[in-house]
Design a protein around this motif. Sequence first.
Motif, PDB file in Angstrom:
ATOM      1  N   UNK A  46      53.509  41.408  25.828  1.00 36.71           N
ATOM      2  CA  UNK A  46      52.961  40.471  26.817  1.00 36.71           C
ATOM      3  C   UNK A  46      52.678  39.117  26.186  1.00 36.71           C
ATOM      4  N   UNK A  47      52.988  38.070  26.906  1.00 37.49           N
ATOM      5  CA  UNK A  47      52.784  36.705  26.430  1.00 37.49           C
ATOM      6  C   UNK A  47      51.380  36.190  26.667  1.00 37.49           C
ATOM      7  N   UNK A  48      50.648  36.801  27.610  1.00 34.10           N
ATOM      8  CA  UNK A  48      49.301  36.333  27.936  1.00 34.10           C
ATOM      9  C   UNK A  48      48.596  37.380  28.785  1.00 34.10           C
ATOM     10  N   UNK A  49      47.270  37.246  28.833  1.00 33.95           N
ATOM     11  CA  UNK A  49      46.444  38.036  29.737  1.00 33.95           C
ATOM     12  C   UNK A  49      45.665  37.060  30.610  1.00 33.95           C
ATOM     13  N   UNK A  50      45.696  37.280  31.910  1.00 34.21           N
ATOM     14  CA  UNK A  50      44.936  36.463  32.855  1.00 34.21           C
ATOM     15  C   UNK A  50      43.761  37.280  33.353  1.00 34.21           C
ATOM     16  N   UNK A  51      42.559  36.727  33.230  1.00 37.15           N
ATOM     17  CA  UNK A  51      41.355  37.407  33.708  1.00 37.15           C
ATOM     18  C   UNK A  51      40.798  36.607  34.873  1.00 37.15           C
ATOM     19  N   UNK A  52      40.560  37.285  35.983  1.00 39.70           N
ATOM     20  CA  UNK A  52      40.081  36.600  37.177  1.00 39.70           C
ATOM     21  C   UNK A  52      38.585  36.311  37.129  1.00 39.70           C
ATOM     22  N   UNK A  53      37.805  37.274  36.608  1.00 38.44           N
ATOM     23  CA  UNK A  53      36.351  37.099  36.565  1.00 38.44           C
ATOM     24  C   UNK A  53      35.735  38.072  35.563  1.00 38.44           C
ATOM     25  N   UNK A  54      34.427  37.983  35.385  1.00 34.01           N
ATOM     26  CA  UNK A  54      33.751  38.652  34.266  1.00 34.01           C
ATOM     27  C   UNK A  54      33.341  40.103  34.488  1.00 34.01           C
ATOM     28  N   UNK A  55      33.536  40.643  35.658  1.00 34.18           N
ATOM     29  CA  UNK A  55      33.133  42.036  35.871  1.00 34.18           C
ATOM     30  C   UNK A  55      33.940  42.976  34.977  1.00 34.18           C
ATOM     31  N   UNK A  56      33.292  44.031  34.511  1.00 34.01           N
ATOM     32  CA  UNK A  56      33.913  44.955  33.572  1.00 34.01           C
ATOM     33  C   UNK A  56      35.187  45.598  34.076  1.00 34.01           C
ATOM     34  N   UNK A  57      35.298  45.828  35.374  1.00 34.95           N
ATOM     35  CA  UNK A  57      36.510  46.450  35.893  1.00 34.95           C
ATOM     36  C   UNK A  57      37.707  45.493  35.888  1.00 34.95           C
ATOM     37  N   UNK A  58      37.487  44.264  35.427  1.00 35.37           N
ATOM     38  CA  UNK A  58      38.565  43.284  35.282  1.00 35.37           C
ATOM     39  C   UNK A  58      38.693  42.754  33.851  1.00 35.37           C
ATOM     40  N   UNK A  59      37.633  42.879  33.053  1.00 33.23           N
ATOM     41  CA  UNK A  59      37.634  42.225  31.738  1.00 33.23           C
ATOM     42  C   UNK A  59      37.121  43.113  30.608  1.00 33.23           C
TER      43      UNK A  59
END
Length: 121
Positions: A46-59
């Motif tokens: 993978x070239x990058x990771x995009x995180x939408x927001x800080x909640x644990x189920x996303x980050x």
Amino acid sequence: MEIQVLASSSAGNAYIIGDGVTKILIECGLPFRELQKRSGFTLSECSACLISHSHGDHAKSWKEVRNIMPVFMLYDTARELGAEWYQYRQINYLNSYRAGTFNIVPIPAKHDVSCAAYIII
């Protein structure tokens, strides 16, 4: 375009998209070992990771993921996660960013914390 759903629930979110040349991880909301396992141990592609927001189920595993690819997130998200400036790539709404062959434009999304959705071209 290929989309691989690794997880999609309040227990964790993670997706890999690819165009045959570039792969991008969207969200990293699983424990790192589980993320590796579900991706078939291909995260290093993978070239990058995009995180939408800080909640644990996303980050949840952003700290481990940043060791193998750039992690893109809003400044507020980074602050909420306790990230230092050198640990992530700061994004701003409506600016354009490149990750391999993809052009990425973060747009505002409504949530109970700062949140970005992404237009990926």
